[in-house]
Design a protein around this motif. Structure first.
Motif, short mmCIF file in Angstrom:
data_model
loop_
_atom_site.label_atom_id
_atom_site.label_comp_id
_atom_site.label_asym_id
_atom_site.label_seq_id
_atom_site.Cartn_x
_atom_site.Cartn_y
_atom_site.Cartn_z
N ASP A 82 0.84 -1.20 0.00
CA ASP A 82 0.00 0.00 0.00
C ASP A 82 0.88 1.25 0.00
OD1 ASP A 82 -2.46 -1.56 0.51
OD2 ASP A 82 -1.58 -1.83 2.52
N GLU A 127 -11.75 3.43 2.38
CA GLU A 127 -10.43 4.04 2.56
C GLU A 127 -10.60 5.54 2.74
OE1 GLU A 127 -7.77 2.70 3.22
OE2 GLU A 127 -8.01 0.63 2.53
N TYR A 168 -3.92 0.83 -3.03
CA TYR A 168 -4.29 -0.12 -1.98
C TYR A 168 -4.40 -1.54 -2.52
CZ TYR A 168 -5.46 4.07 0.66
OH TYR A 168 -5.40 5.28 1.30
#
Length: 807
Positions: A201, A397, A403
């Motif tokens: 990420d 998110e 991600y």
């Protein structure tokens, strides 16, 4: 046609235009960091800290160094690689924080490898990004050290790291603090194949979100960020300027709310508190390589990295090979995007499994939904396959970023089949959806080149799918797969699992390079054409080339490998003669014909020429410096011969009057309009130039001139004087005059006064009587001496004229 028109109109209404920010270059005040800001503003979350919330109340200070999560301070000098040092430091910290490395002494990752393959990108192992490049623009373009000097940006770095090109261990590509001793090429196998960890990420934090950054540092161990370093000294331990012109990337490893604003020199921030910053200016800078940066100092491009083991997954399917911050945002409602991939690994008996996907979310507070479709019947319709998940994977998110979304079940993929990853994004508060996309873009320091293709990326407008290749961009959506490892013996029958030896480098020769590829199944050598085929690409010019190995017969799947085509040594080429030049007073620049196996090289493209000692006569040098596909330097010589004095012009040489002494007239010697210097360019020597008659002066070349030339002039008698002029007899005039030394005779010129023309008489005597004159008339008379040389008479000057009346 009408249906297509309606669809395109609907698309234009449904989606906003692409945001294509222009990169702006800045250089650090230290002259060693080259960080570029990008005209992009990260959306601010209204539900802050959800991702990083690890405690209800943040501590007043935190320092990841005390938990042994921070590796040693490095030194980027003398290159502009702060961006790479910042990203690599954050990767090391994340690996330690996540337990991927036991101790900080065990981990040291290569900044040089990251910088090199950022600008020397090669096709990914699955062969899905052929031609995608990040191209250096501006003063560093074409320079061997351009990848170290051109600088970078934290967001762009994250986009590149999401492709898993690295990082690798420092020992495989060590950094060199020497401008004259850096690697110009890295082995292609250092890209993708030998990585230690993989980026999972990359969270893009708003620079003003101080609380979110604190939470991220506690959770991840550090964040990468940039700030304006202009005015900061290498030894400063506290820094604040208030400038928002970010020009240097660092790693923030902690914070302390108690740092007093009074510690920040003459220009003080508004409030207390500071970030604990790890710099890349060596441990001699600041406080052991660290310094405090005020909370009030504006930050830019803040990224929190999260890493996983490199073998967490076997394959990364993606199309977005270039970097950039373009995003697509809906005008209202959610955004649904999809990428369609063809499964390229595994075999019928041992397939690969899709285990996770990745997406670039370009808006804050975003809800996402992921569905996968396998065995597509129509590769232009991502919905045309079998729905692989009983329920879509959903989540939230708060921040923009890249991600990884893990799937609850492993999804089996048949080799050669097509599958789609469909992702729906919707902002919680703005009622819109945003996704990062990749598109070719020309900038001031970097240009992204994205080679899109049909049937790869799609957008859904509620009624149908739009192929984004028509708009020349692709979605930043990836798919992570794992291979079935149950039977290593059987798995060796897949071409991706057999041993493919390192491919030897080739030397540029202007032709397609097809070096041998050695493929072994255990100890048995596989045979090309029976077990596999080879397809080469980008294999003519110097740089990184690739070859795709495709299994056939008892082997299946494909594998991509890279090899290096090194520039040809300019010293080993053939050179034509430059010939001999003749000195002309100007620098001589003879052309140089350079050939390589019969191919004539092009000046300015393949090589440059520089000259030394190429003005004066003697041996001159021309240095041929390789460029592009050629490297090294070759020094060749040519002769500048001295110019013959017979090509020069001489002046100042004219007849002279007898003096009784040796006559040495000055001489002017010129080449063109340039007057030469006696005793530097030539010397003069004279004959026995005393007596009347022929005299000589010899010009002899010197320095840049050669040879001799003899010029003649004549010494003529002096001017005589009439001592007697009387007419004592009718119609006669008697003359007497002074004798002149060296004279062969005298010429008498006379005329009747009032007439124009003279009559002449010659005599060798010192007196002469003119007769048959007109009586009672006046005559004018004058005399001059002469010298006879051969058949030519050389006259002196006439005496003063006298007038006599004739009887």
């Amino acid at each position: 046609m009408k249906k297509l028109f309606v669809f395109l109109m609907s698309l234009c209404l449904f989606f906003s235009q692409l945001t294509l920010p222009e990169a702006k270059e800045k250089s650090s005040g230290e002259g060693e960091s080259h960080y570029h800001t990008v005209d992009y503003e990260v959306s601010e979350s209204k539900t802050k800290n959800v991702r990083f919330r690890s405690r209800n109340v943040l501590p007043k200070s935190y320092d990841a160094r005390t938990e042994n999560y921070i590796t040693s301070v490095k030194n980027q000098s003398p290159f502009g690689g702060c961006w790479a040092f910042s990203a690599i430091s954050a990767a090391e910290t994340s690996a330690l924080k996540n337990g991927l490395a036991a101790d900080k002494s065990e981990i040291d990752l290569s900044e040089l490898q990251l910088a090199y393959f950022f600008y020397h990108r090669v096709n990914d192992p699955l062969g899905n990004t052929e031609g995608d490049q990040n191209i250096i623009v501006g003063k560093n373009a074409g320079q061997p050290d351009g990848y170290l000097q051109n600088g970078g940006n934290n967001w762009y770095t994250a986009m590149s790291l999401s492709q898993w090109p690295g990082p690798v261990d420092e020992s495989k590509a060590p950094y060199v603090n020497d401008k004259n001793n850096y690697p110009k090429f890295l082995d292609a196998d250092l890209n993708y194949l030998n990585t230690e960890y993989a980026m999972k990420d990359a969270v893009f934090l708003p620079a003003q979100d101080t609380e979110g950054m604190k939470q991220a540092i506690i959770t991840n161990g550090s964040v990468s960020a940039s700030y304006a370093s202009e005015g900061m000294g290498a030894l400063d331990k506290y820094f604040y300027s208030g400038s928002d012109k970010a020009d240097h990337a660092v790693t923030i490893v902690g914070y302390d709310d108690s740092i007093s604003r009074e510690l920040f020199g003459d220009q003080k921030p508004q409030k207390d508190g500071a970030w604990i910053v790890k710099n890349s200016w060596s441990s001699r800078a600041g406080d052991g390589g660290y310094f405090y940066l005020s909370y009030d100092q504006p930050l830019n491009s803040v990224v929190a990295y999260n890493y996983m083991a490199a073998d967490q997954y076997d394959n990364n399917y993606f199309y977005d090979g270039s970097v950039g911050m373009q995003r697509l945002k809906t005008r209202g409602g959610s955004l649904t995007a999809a990428n369609v991939f063809q499964a390229k690994s595994g075999s019928g008996k041992y397939p690969e499994f899709l285990e996770a996907v990745s997406v670039g979310i370009a808006g804050a507070d975003t809800n996402y939904s992921v569905q996968v479709y396998t065995d597509l019947k129509d590769v232009s319709d991502p919905y045309s396959g079998t729905k692989a998940l009983a329920q879509p994977v959903t989540g939230f998110e708060p921040y923009e970023g890249i991600y990884t979304i893990e799937l609850p079940d492993k999804i089996k993929l048949s080799q050669g089949s097509h599958f789609s990853v469909v992702i729906t994004l919707k902002n919680k508060s703005e009622n819109s959806g945003s996704i990062f996309v990749a598109k070719s873009e020309a900038g001031s320091w970097i240009s992204a080149e994205e080679k899109t293709a049909p049937q790869q990326s799609f957008l859904f407008d509620g009624s149908g799918w739009y192929d984004t290749h028509a708009s020349e961009f692709c979605n930043r959506i990836k798919a992570f797969t794992e291979l079935n490892h149950e039977s290593l013996k059987e798995q060796a029958r897949r071409i991706t699992a057999v041993q493919i030896e390192k491919i030897s480098s080739a030397i540029y020769n202007g032709k397609k390079q097809t070096p041998a590829v050695i493929v072994k199944d255990d100890t048995a050598a596989l045979k090309e054409g029976t077990d596999y085929t080879l397809t080469y690409s980008n294999n003519i010019n110097a740089g990184q080339a690739s070859v795709t190995i495709k299994g056939i017969g008892n082997y299946t799947g494909t594998a991509a490998r890279n090899f290096t085509i090194v520039p040809a040594d300019i010293n080993k080429l053939n050179y034509g003669s430059t010939g001999t030049k003749i000195y002309n007073g100007k620098p001589q620049y003879p052309d140089m014909r350079v050939t390589n196996a019969g191919i004539v090289l092009k000046k300015g493209t393949d090589y440059t020429l520089s000259y030394n000692n190429n003005t004066n006569a003697g041996t001159a040098a021309v240095t041929v410096t390789g460029k592009g596909n050629y490297t090294g330097r070759a020094v060749k010589h040519f002769i500048i011969s001295r110019r013959g004095v017979n090509t020069l012009s001489t002046g100042g040489i004219s007849n002279r009057t007898y003096t009784g002494r040796i006559i040495k007239p000055s001489v002017t010697v010129k080449y063109g309009s340039k007057t030469l210097r006696q005793n530097t360019d030539y010397t003069l020597s004279y004959g026995k130039n005393k007596n009347t008659g022929k005299a000589t002066v010899k010009v002899t070349g010197k320095g840049n001139y050669t040879g001799t030339v003899t010029k003649s002039f004549y010494i003529v008698p002096k001017k005589t004087k009439i001592t007697y002029a009387r007419s004592k007899k009718s119609k006669k005039l008697t003359l007497k005059y002074k004798k002149m030394t060296g004279a062969s005779g005298y010429q008498i010129a006379y005329r009747k006064k009032g007439t124009k023309s003279y009559k002449y008489k010659r005599t060798s005597k010192r007196s002469y009587t003119l007769s048959k004159l007109s009586g009672k008339k006046s005559y004018q008379v004058k005399v001059r001496a002469y010298k006879t040389v051969g058949k030519t008479k050389y006259y002196g000057s006439y005496s003063p004229q006298k007038t006599v009346r004739i009887r």
